[in-house]
Design an enzyme around this catalytic site. Structure first.
Site, PDB file in Angstrom:
ATOM      1  N   THR A 220     -12.121  -4.415 -11.318  1.00  0.00           N
ATOM      2  CA  THR A 220     -13.039  -3.464 -11.961  1.00  0.00           C
ATOM      3  C   THR A 220     -14.480  -3.952 -11.801  1.00  0.00           C
ATOM      4  O   THR A 220     -14.750  -4.846 -10.991  1.00  0.00           O
ATOM      5  CB  THR A 220     -12.652  -3.255 -13.442  1.00  0.00           C
ATOM      6  OG1 THR A 220     -13.378  -2.146 -13.973  1.00  0.00           O
ATOM      7  CG2 THR A 220     -12.959  -4.484 -14.299  1.00  0.00           C
ATOM      8  N   ASN A 221     -15.398  -3.384 -12.547  1.00  0.00           N
ATOM      9  CA  ASN A 221     -16.811  -3.796 -12.515  1.00  0.00           C
ATOM     10  C   ASN A 221     -17.399  -3.552 -13.906  1.00  0.00           C
ATOM     11  O   ASN A 221     -16.760  -2.907 -14.742  1.00  0.00           O
ATOM     12  CB  ASN A 221     -17.558  -3.024 -11.418  1.00  0.00           C
ATOM     13  CG  ASN A 221     -17.535  -1.534 -11.684  1.00  0.00           C
ATOM     14  OD1 ASN A 221     -18.137  -1.059 -12.637  1.00  0.00           O
ATOM     15  ND2 ASN A 221     -16.798  -0.797 -10.861  1.00  0.00           N
ATOM     16  N   PRO A 222     -18.624  -4.062 -14.155  1.00  0.00           N
ATOM     17  CA  PRO A 222     -19.132  -4.021 -15.542  1.00  0.00           C
ATOM     18  C   PRO A 222     -19.799  -2.710 -15.967  1.00  0.00           C
ATOM     19  O   PRO A 222     -20.527  -2.691 -16.965  1.00  0.00           O
ATOM     20  CB  PRO A 222     -20.148  -5.167 -15.578  1.00  0.00           C
ATOM     21  CG  PRO A 222     -20.578  -5.353 -14.180  1.00  0.00           C
ATOM     22  CD  PRO A 222     -19.502  -4.858 -13.288  1.00  0.00           C
ATOM     23  N   SER A 223     -19.550  -1.609 -15.276  1.00  0.00           N
ATOM     24  CA  SER A 223     -20.185  -0.346 -15.683  1.00  0.00           C
ATOM     25  C   SER A 223     -19.793   0.013 -17.124  1.00  0.00           C
ATOM     26  O   SER A 223     -18.620  -0.024 -17.485  1.00  0.00           O
ATOM     27  CB  SER A 223     -19.739   0.777 -14.726  1.00  0.00           C
ATOM     28  OG  SER A 223     -20.123   2.028 -15.257  1.00  0.00           O
ATOM     29  N   ALA A 287     -19.111   4.147 -11.301  1.00  0.00           N
ATOM     30  CA  ALA A 287     -19.095   3.007 -10.381  1.00  0.00           C
ATOM     31  C   ALA A 287     -17.643   2.851  -9.932  1.00  0.00           C
ATOM     32  O   ALA A 287     -16.844   2.151 -10.552  1.00  0.00           O
ATOM     33  CB  ALA A 287     -19.584   1.757 -11.097  1.00  0.00           C
TER      34      ALA A 287
END
Ligand code: C5P
Length: 411
Positions: A220-223, A287
Site C-alpha cells: 500500500t502507500n500512505p495516502s 493513489a
C-alpha cells in the site's frame, strides 16, 4: 500594548473569580477600556457590583434583562470589543464554546466575537484532567483561541494539583502579547460555495489501495484520502451528485455523498468505471498501486528456513487511462504526485492518459501533500495552462480545482 484596547472580560463561576477583580483593575491601569460579562454562577461568587465599580462600566449578566434597542443589541459587545479574555474559564464555558453552544449572555457573545481571545481555564484538578475538558481545550486551541494552561498549586479543595488560575500579572502579560501579534487567530469565515455543479454527476477516486501478498500482508502507500474527501465535500456543496470510490482510509462518509468502499486497485477500477458510465465529471485522486502480487498466497507466508522471498508483481489497470480512452463529453481530472519531476511530467501524463486537467504536486515538500491538511499544487491543462494554488488547505484547493472543472463544462 493594551492601552486603548477595548477589552471584553468574561467571568465564569469558579472560586478563582475573585482574582478577576484584580485582573480588571490591572487591565484598566494598563490603559484598556474594560467591560465585564458574568455568567449566572459567577454572580454567586462575586457581586456584579464589584466588577461594575472596578471596570467603571455596567456588568452584563442576563441575555434578556437589558431592554434591547435593536434585534441584535444583545451581541453589540461582540462588535465593540477588540480583544477578549475569559478568566476563570470553567469546564462549562470551554465545553460550550468548543461545541458552538450559546445559551447565555457570555457564550452568545463569545460565538459572535471574531477577534483574538484568551481563555484561562481554572477548575478542580479532576475536572481539569478529564479527557472531555482536555479535548475542549485542544479543540479551542485548534480553532485559534489562545488557551493559557492552568498552573499547579494549592486548590480550593485543600489539595495541590493542576487547575489553578494563573496570577493576574501573567494573564495581563499574555493578553498584551496576543494584542501585539495583531492577528485575529480565528479561521476565515467560510465562503458560500457557488451552485455551479447543480445536478452534475461526479465520480471521485480517493485514498490508497491494498494489494494482498497473503491474508495478513499487503502492498500500500500512505495516502490519507483527504484530497479526495475535500473534493467530494466541495462538489457536494456546489450541488453535484457525488460517488466517492475510496480505498481503505480512516475517514467517515461525507454527508450527502454516495461512498463505495473498496480495497484493491481492481475493485476500485470496477466500481469507478461502473459509476463512470452515467457521470459528467470524473476526478482520479486515488493513489492506486501500480502493481499487485501476481498470486497472493492463500495462507500466511511462513519465513521457514528461506533467506529471501521472490514476489512477482503484475500491472494493475490504470483507471484514469481507461476513463480517458472513453471520455466522451465528460470532464476528466487526474493527479500527478511527483518526487523530482516538474509540471511538464504532469502535462505528459495528461496528454498520454487523455485527461483535461492534471493536478501536479511535489511530494517532497515537507508538511504538504500525503496525509497533511494542506497542499501546494499546479493545475496543468491544454494550451499551456499552469495555475499554481497554495500552500492552502485541501478544501480551498478542491474548490479552485472545481472552479476549473465548472469552467470547462461551460465551454
Ligand atoms: O501514472 P501515475 O500513477 O503517476 O498517474 C497518477 C494519476 O493516475 C492519478 O490521477 C491516479 O489516480 C491515476 N491512476 C489510476 N490508476 C492507476 C494509477 C494511477 O487511476 N492504476
Amino acid at each position: 500594548m493594551l492601552a486603548g484596547a477595548r477589552l471584553l472580560v468574561g467571568v465564569t463561576g469558579g472560586i478563582a473569580c475573585y482574582k478577576s477583580v484584580d485582573l480588571c483593575s490591572r487591565l484598566r491601569k494598563a490603559g484598556a477600556e474594560v467591560r465585564v460579562v458574568m455568567t449566572e454562577s459567577a454572580t454567586r461568587f462575586v457581586s456584579p457590583l464589584t466588577f461594575q465599580s472596578i471596570s467603571g462600566n455596567p456588568v452584563a449578566t442576563d441575555l434578556f434583562a437589558t431592554p434591547a434597542q435593536s434585534a441584535v443589541e444583545h451581541i453589540w459587545l461582540a462588535e465593540w470589543a477588540s480583544i477578549a479574555v475569559v478568566a476563570p474559564a470553567t469546564a462549562d464555558i470551554l465545553g460550550k464554546l468548543a461545541h458552538g453552544i450559546a445559551d447565555d449572555y457570555l457564550s452568545t457573545i463569545l460565538l459572535a466575537f471574531a477577534g483574538p481571545a484568551l481563555l484561562v481555564p481554572a477548575m478542580n484538578r479532576m475536572m481539569y484532567a478529564h479527557p472531555a475538558v482536555q479535548a475542549s481545550m485542544a479543540a479551542l486551541a485548534g480553532m485559534g483561541y489562545d488557551v493559557m494552561p492552568a498552573e499547579y498549586g494549592h486548590l480550593a479543595e485543600g489539595v495541590s494539583g493542576w487547575g489553578r488560575m494563573p496570577e493576574p500579572p501573567a494573564i495581563v502579560e499574555r493578553l498584551a502579547g496576543l494584542a501585539a501579534e495583531g492577528r485575529v487567530p480565528r479561521p476565515e469565515l467560510p465562503q458560500p460555495a457557488p451552485r455551479d455543479l447543480d445536478g452534475v454527476s461526479v465520480v471521485i477516486t480517493a485514498g490508497p489501495t491494498q494489494e494482498p501478498i497473503d491474508p495478513v500482508r499487503f502492498i500500500t502507500n500512505p495516502s490519507s484520502g483527504k484530497t479526495g474527501w475535500a473534493l467530494a465535500e466541495a462538489a457536494r456543496a456546489r450541488g453535484a451528485a457525488v460517488t466517492l470510490v475510496a480505498g481503505p482510509v480512516a475517514l467517515p462518509d461525507p454527508p450527502g455523498v454516495r461512498v463505495v468502499r473498496v480495497r484493491t486497485a481492481q475493485e476500485m477500477a470496477d466500481a469507478a468505471l461502473a459509476a463512470y458510465d452515467g457521470c459528467d465529471v470524473a476526478i482520479c485522486a486515488a493513489a492506486v498501486s501500480d502493481f499487485r502480487p501476481e498470486a497472493p498466497a492463500p495462507e500466511k507466508i511462513k519465513k521457514g528456513e528461506q533467506d529471501g522471498l521472490d514476489l512477482r508483481l503484475v500491472r494493475n489497470p490504470d483507471i484514469l487511462a481507461a476513463m480517458g480512452r472513453r471520455k466522451g463529453r465528460r470532464v476528466l481530472v487526474g493527479f500527478a504526485a511527483e518526487a523530482g519531476a516538474g509540471p511538464e511530467e504532469a502535462e505528459r501524463k495528461r496528454a498520454s492518459k487523455g485527461a483535461d486537467l492534471v493536478v501536479y504536486n511535489d511530494v517532497r515538500r515537507p508538511g504538504l501533500g500525503f496525509g497533511a491538511d494542506d497542499n501546494a499544487v499546479v493545475v496543468v491543462g491544454a494550451g499551456g495552462l499552469r495555475e499554481a494554488i497554495g500552500p492552502a488547505p485541501k478544501r480551498e484547493i478542491a474548490h479552485r480545482i472545481l472552479d476549473r472543472v465548472a469552467a470547462l463544462r461551460r465551454i
